[in-house]
Scaffold this active site. Sequence first.
Site, PDB file in Angstrom:
ATOM      1  N   GLU A  74       1.665  -6.742  -5.240  1.00  9.84           N
ATOM      2  CA  GLU A  74       1.352  -5.946  -6.427  1.00  9.84           C
ATOM      3  C   GLU A  74       2.584  -5.205  -6.957  1.00  9.84           C
ATOM      4  O   GLU A  74       2.968  -5.352  -8.117  1.00  9.84           O
ATOM      5  CB  GLU A  74       0.241  -4.947  -6.084  1.00  9.84           C
ATOM      6  CG  GLU A  74      -0.113  -4.044  -7.242  1.00  9.84           C
ATOM      7  CD  GLU A  74      -1.358  -3.206  -6.993  1.00  9.84           C
ATOM      8  OE1 GLU A  74      -2.254  -3.680  -6.268  1.00  9.84           O
ATOM      9  OE2 GLU A  74      -1.425  -2.086  -7.521  1.00  9.84           O
ATOM     10  N   ASP A 129       0.839  -1.210   0.000  1.00 13.56           N
ATOM     11  CA  ASP A 129       0.000   0.000   0.000  1.00 13.56           C
ATOM     12  C   ASP A 129       0.869   1.253   0.000  1.00 13.56           C
ATOM     13  O   ASP A 129       0.710   2.129  -0.845  1.00 13.56           O
ATOM     14  CB  ASP A 129      -0.914   0.008   1.243  1.00 13.56           C
ATOM     15  CG  ASP A 129      -1.739  -1.252   1.330  1.00 13.56           C
ATOM     16  OD1 ASP A 129      -2.550  -1.483   0.429  1.00 13.56           O
ATOM     17  OD2 ASP A 129      -1.544  -2.026   2.288  1.00 13.56           O
TER      18      ASP A 129
END
Length: 388
Positions: free
Chosen positions: A273, A17
């Site tokens: 990610e 994040d």
Amino acid sequence: MRTRWDIFCTVVDNYGDIGIAWRLARGLAGEHGLDVRLWVDDLHAFQRIWPAIDAGADEQRSEGVTVRAWRTPFAAAEPAQVVIDAFGCTLPETYLAAMAEQSPPPVWINLEYLSAEPWVAEHHGLPSPHPRLPLTRYFFFPGYTPDTGGLLVEADLAERRAAFVRSGMPAFWRARGLEAPQADELRVSLFAYENPALPALLDAWAAEPRPVTCLVPEGRIIPQLAAWLSVAGLQAGEMHQRGALRLHILLFMDQDTYDQLLWACNLNFVRGEDSCVRAQWAARPLVWQAYPQADAAHWDKTDALLQHYTEGLEGEAAHAVSGMWRHWNGMTDAENMAVCWAAWRSQQAAIERHAEAWCGRLGLAGRLADKLVDFAENKLKSRVFSNP
Ligand code: TRH
């Protein structure tokens, strides 16, 4: 006057994040000249990927970005013209109320997680009115095709990578206490969540006829590695040899140095990610471990990316890539790891060529920061016209 942007980021767990929010903030400030403020609720996690961050500071400047500690209760702050909530984090109520009082209200965008699944393009850019306040939130989906929000990448990445590959590698290895790789050696980086497939992979590497060097940044995989080595624990700087396999534990690096590790290795195991995208931009083969989700939703994500990624890769090589990725994600035990690894090794040259070609094609999706800026500026313009 420079347009003001606020990016809000809560650290759910791990580094993805904040890794993505920081990469985006740096790009918007450095490449687009925007006035960017990044609100982060966990500066300690931030400091891990960017050591210049002072984890105790309420406000600081880094790389042209104003970094603010996101504390509860939230201190009053005038909202920016563009507000991004990264990955659906909940904006502070007081800040939302201040947004609603502005005329025109800020452009409010929820930056979503990246997925190669086909539904992403249909949802990209959709509006969602706030149930109580006169505010609209837009969903911005990164993705691998031109009809999505594209991928995070710096404009000069390919140039920096080429310069590093040309002349930066010997110094990079020396700084980590390693010599340049031998001609027949395989260098692998390993960034992973706990993984039941790991011991069998390490066994396969140890049994290789040629040297395998595995570089492991400190993190969640260390206890499993220690168990496989039958040692009590592992510290950065340690090296252990088992058969053909040399395992080096590395200090966790800043984001830019981690990029260099990806550029320097022949194969990168990545997760989540951001490291997955960086490994694709590295133009080197990768094995991706998707962030584990409830109901195995990450398996759909893995298959969707595999489908894209293996386009243009011929039969056996495509099978070898899929076999490794699917086995590494626990999606199949039809073939054991030793078989998957042998298949990957036999197709290595084709997979390497494909990784280069894939990196060239990735750009077709567009650069996320550019697309986000276009999206926000269009909305800002239409608001000015409807609110003279
Ligand atoms: O840390 P992650 O597992 O983050 C995950 C994912 O983003 C996932 O999608 C999300 O839902 C979850 O968090 C909450 O993996 P990721 O995304 O690769 O992020 C790692 C970041 O850490 C990336 O920006 C690269 C950086 N990094 C360093 O800066 N130095 C290092 O030494 C390493 C290994 C990574």
